[in-house]
Design a protein around this motif. Sequence first.
Motif, PDB file in Angstrom:
ATOM      1  N   HIS A  25      36.550  43.165  42.376  1.00  0.00           N
ATOM      2  CA  HIS A  25      36.376  43.649  41.002  1.00  0.00           C
ATOM      3  C   HIS A  25      37.195  44.926  40.786  1.00  0.00           C
ATOM      4  CE1 HIS A  25      34.517  44.923  37.264  1.00  0.00           C
ATOM      5  NE2 HIS A  25      34.176  46.067  37.824  1.00  0.00           N
ATOM      6  N   GLU A  26      37.176  45.814  41.769  1.00  0.00           N
ATOM      7  CA  GLU A  26      37.908  47.076  41.653  1.00  0.00           C
ATOM      8  C   GLU A  26      39.406  46.834  41.539  1.00  0.00           C
ATOM      9  OE1 GLU A  26      38.092  51.335  44.059  1.00  0.00           O
ATOM     10  OE2 GLU A  26      37.674  49.478  45.167  1.00  0.00           O
ATOM     11  N   GLN A  27      39.929  45.902  42.333  1.00  0.00           N
ATOM     12  CA  GLN A  27      41.363  45.619  42.308  1.00  0.00           C
ATOM     13  C   GLN A  27      41.779  44.955  41.002  1.00  0.00           C
ATOM     14  OE1 GLN A  27      41.493  43.315  45.881  1.00  0.00           O
ATOM     15  NE2 GLN A  27      41.305  45.105  47.219  1.00  0.00           N
ATOM     16  N   HIS A  37      30.683  39.756  27.395  1.00  0.00           N
ATOM     17  CA  HIS A  37      30.397  41.150  27.742  1.00  0.00           C
ATOM     18  C   HIS A  37      31.303  41.578  28.897  1.00  0.00           C
ATOM     19  CE1 HIS A  37      27.710  38.634  30.248  1.00  0.00           C
ATOM     20  NE2 HIS A  37      27.912  39.547  31.183  1.00  0.00           N
ATOM     21  N   ASP A  38      31.439  42.894  29.053  1.00  0.00           N
ATOM     22  CA  ASP A  38      32.330  43.421  30.087  1.00  0.00           C
ATOM     23  C   ASP A  38      31.819  43.062  31.477  1.00  0.00           C
ATOM     24  OD1 ASP A  38      33.931  44.499  28.159  1.00  0.00           O
ATOM     25  OD2 ASP A  38      33.074  46.526  28.297  1.00  0.00           O
ATOM     26  N   CYS A  39      32.757  42.927  32.406  1.00  0.00           N
ATOM     27  CA  CYS A  39      32.398  42.622  33.788  1.00  0.00           C
ATOM     28  C   CYS A  39      31.626  43.793  34.392  1.00  0.00           C
ATOM     29  CB  CYS A  39      33.646  42.340  34.605  1.00  0.00           C
ATOM     30  SG  CYS A  39      33.297  41.675  36.240  1.00  0.00           S
ATOM     31  N   HIS A  40      30.606  43.484  35.176  1.00  0.00           N
ATOM     32  CA  HIS A  40      29.724  44.537  35.696  1.00  0.00           C
ATOM     33  C   HIS A  40      29.456  44.351  37.194  1.00  0.00           C
ATOM     34  CE1 HIS A  40      26.660  41.351  35.321  1.00  0.00           C
ATOM     35  NE2 HIS A  40      27.241  41.111  34.168  1.00  0.00           N
ATOM     36  N   GLN A  41      30.362  43.694  37.900  1.00  0.00           N
ATOM     37  CA  GLN A  41      30.169  43.481  39.327  1.00  0.00           C
ATOM     38  C   GLN A  41      30.382  44.780  40.109  1.00  0.00           C
ATOM     39  OE1 GLN A  41      31.675  39.962  41.286  1.00  0.00           O
ATOM     40  NE2 GLN A  41      32.489  39.198  39.356  1.00  0.00           N
ATOM     41  N   PRO A  42      29.777  44.881  41.308  1.00  0.00           N
ATOM     42  CA  PRO A  42      30.080  46.014  42.195  1.00  0.00           C
ATOM     43  C   PRO A  42      31.565  46.025  42.553  1.00  0.00           C
ATOM     44  CG  PRO A  42      28.110  44.861  42.938  1.00  0.00           C
ATOM     45  CD  PRO A  42      28.707  44.018  41.851  1.00  0.00           C
ATOM     46  N   LYS A  43      32.092  47.202  42.824  1.00  0.00           N
ATOM     47  CA  LYS A  43      33.531  47.369  43.029  1.00  0.00           C
ATOM     48  C   LYS A  43      34.097  46.492  44.146  1.00  0.00           C
ATOM     49  CE  LYS A  43      33.877  51.803  43.657  1.00  0.00           C
ATOM     50  NZ  LYS A  43      34.527  53.124  43.817  1.00  0.00           N
ATOM     51  N   LYS A  44      33.353  46.339  45.245  1.00  0.00           N
ATOM     52  CA  LYS A  44      33.871  45.626  46.415  1.00  0.00           C
ATOM     53  C   LYS A  44      33.637  44.119  46.364  1.00  0.00           C
ATOM     54  CE  LYS A  44      35.179  49.521  48.230  1.00  0.00           C
ATOM     55  NZ  LYS A  44      36.613  49.888  48.231  1.00  0.00           N
ATOM     56  N   ASN A  45      32.939  43.643  45.349  1.00  0.00           N
ATOM     57  CA  ASN A  45      32.698  42.201  45.233  1.00  0.00           C
ATOM     58  C   ASN A  45      34.008  41.447  45.021  1.00  0.00           C
ATOM     59  OD1 ASN A  45      29.934  42.478  45.472  1.00  0.00           O
ATOM     60  ND2 ASN A  45      29.501  41.171  43.696  1.00  0.00           N
ATOM     61  N   ASP A  69      46.010  36.146  33.232  1.00  0.00           N
ATOM     62  CA  ASP A  69      45.794  37.410  32.509  1.00  0.00           C
ATOM     63  C   ASP A  69      46.261  38.599  33.337  1.00  0.00           C
ATOM     64  OD1 ASP A  69      44.720  36.034  30.395  1.00  0.00           O
ATOM     65  OD2 ASP A  69      42.631  36.476  30.877  1.00  0.00           O
ATOM     66  N   LEU A  70      45.987  38.565  34.635  1.00  0.00           N
ATOM     67  CA  LEU A  70      46.422  39.663  35.506  1.00  0.00           C
ATOM     68  C   LEU A  70      47.949  39.752  35.544  1.00  0.00           C
ATOM     69  CD1 LEU A  70      44.986  40.673  38.932  1.00  0.00           C
ATOM     70  CD2 LEU A  70      47.435  40.362  38.684  1.00  0.00           C
ATOM     71  N   ILE A  71      48.607  38.605  35.696  1.00  0.00           N
ATOM     72  CA  ILE A  71      50.071  38.590  35.781  1.00  0.00           C
ATOM     73  C   ILE A  71      50.689  39.112  34.483  1.00  0.00           C
ATOM     74  CG2 ILE A  71      52.087  37.072  35.966  1.00  0.00           C
ATOM     75  CD1 ILE A  71      50.300  35.264  37.782  1.00  0.00           C
ATOM     76  N   PRO A 116      41.332  46.974  33.102  1.00  0.00           N
ATOM     77  CA  PRO A 116      40.108  47.803  33.196  1.00  0.00           C
ATOM     78  C   PRO A 116      38.947  47.269  32.362  1.00  0.00           C
ATOM     79  CG  PRO A 116      42.063  49.159  32.809  1.00  0.00           C
ATOM     80  CD  PRO A 116      42.488  47.740  32.614  1.00  0.00           C
ATOM     81  N   ASP A 117      39.230  46.630  31.224  1.00  0.00           N
ATOM     82  CA  ASP A 117      38.161  46.207  30.312  1.00  0.00           C
ATOM     83  C   ASP A 117      37.989  44.691  30.297  1.00  0.00           C
ATOM     84  OD1 ASP A 117      37.786  48.894  29.484  1.00  0.00           O
ATOM     85  OD2 ASP A 117      39.487  48.703  28.119  1.00  0.00           O
ATOM     86  N   HIS A 118      38.184  44.039  31.439  1.00  0.00           N
ATOM     87  CA  HIS A 118      38.094  42.576  31.451  1.00  0.00           C
ATOM     88  C   HIS A 118      36.644  42.115  31.325  1.00  0.00           C
ATOM     89  CE1 HIS A 118      37.479  43.691  35.701  1.00  0.00           C
ATOM     90  NE2 HIS A 118      36.829  42.556  35.832  1.00  0.00           N
TER      91      HIS A 118
END
Length: 450
Positions: free
Chosen positions: A91-93, A115-123, A176-178, A99-101
């Motif tokens: 999620h962090e990467q 709604h905005d993604c709310h996962q823990p950073k390392k997931n 979307d990332l690309i 940032p607002d995915h």
Amino acid sequence: MSGLRKRIAKVGQQVLDNYCQKGDEIRGRIMIPPIPDSKFIDKLPEDVGLEGQNAAERELQEGYEAEVKVFRCFEEVKSNVIVIHQLDYTHEQYAAFLPDHQCNVKMCKRGLDTHDCHQPKKNVEGETDFVVIGMNFVAVFEVKGLSLQSCTEDEGELKIKGCVEDAFRQRKRMVDLIRSVDSSLRVYEFTLLSNVSREEVDEKYLSDETLLFSEDLDHLVHIIESCEVSSSNALKSGIMKNVAWCLLGLWCIDQDNKWDITTCSLPKCIMDIDSKLRRALVTRKSVDEVAAEVNRSSGKNKGRKKTSSKKEYPENPEMVDAPSLFQNYLNIKSLTKDQLDIFESEERFLWVDGPAGSGKTIVMFGKIIHLTLTTPPEKRILLIIPYAEYRYKGHSSSPLVERHLNLLNNIIEHVTLCKKMSYDYKDNKNDTVDGLSPGRNGHSALIPLL
């Protein structure tokens, strides 16, 4: 641009410079990693019905096997492309690029509303099976190992619909990332049902140009070439290089945002596989246990909350926990059932036959160590090891014999259990009787001294 995104791009630049380019151009077709890396390694029985965790694991295996078929097809591409296999990201990467995915969890507790993604950073937030980077394009491939054998028409329709929808979500996140790197880039996306033929599906799926089937495996090379031709319009200088940096860096960097670019090299891949095989790390459970031990010893998990839930693993009837002797002296965590049966056999003569890499030597080591530890001191054990004349860097005996000798002499600290005796066969063409004499050719015998 966030600091993490800059770090990812910097790592990708190192990978591109060291493993993918010759001068300023991609040096032919480059596979990253150079050989497939299996994440689903338990080989479950194929001739029995499976349920629950085992059934889920079988589906993952079939998906991975489908990816390997596609991997082999991409190896036939002759043009200058980079093929990345199994590109996952946390999620962090992902947030470093978007940032607002939005949340992509299918059964999110917050409901179906956007709604905005709310996962823990390392997931681990997502994974893409293949990303192909060409001279003027990027192509995203999701591979599904779905099989419609033994399915009714309605069951098959539900399975295909679920696979197609799931693949679409995965593809969209990567696309979307690309495009967040450069929106002008031409990005193609495909879902490949490698075990499903066109004859097995409804016509509505055949009209979707992003869906590929088993017949298309033979045409992947042509598909990649067509993508390049269709995207031949020259891009601004540096766009493709920047995209390649980001995607290669994202593949190379781990969940803790650390990296080792040698994971892109063939020697490193081979050494990792060899290490796992030597330690018999051939189930997900054994691999996870070793990783947990490493984390504990390094203090990596210090301060993290312990979870009460215990991870479930498939019940693999062909694999068993290795006896303590294997774990203590050989660092082997698990054996196959056949290996255990051989080790526990009390037969005076036992013929063991199997191909290279099937584990014959591991069982032999275990048997020898067991005999060495349990044989009364008035008895001797003779181990005969054939070897040809060996001379390398001043050594006059086989390294295999020396490894056996070192292993046996390290069973009990400060105690020499075994000595070596060498002898020759002297063949005489005019004599039917062979003579034995001390020498450096022929055989070695390791004689425990207990």
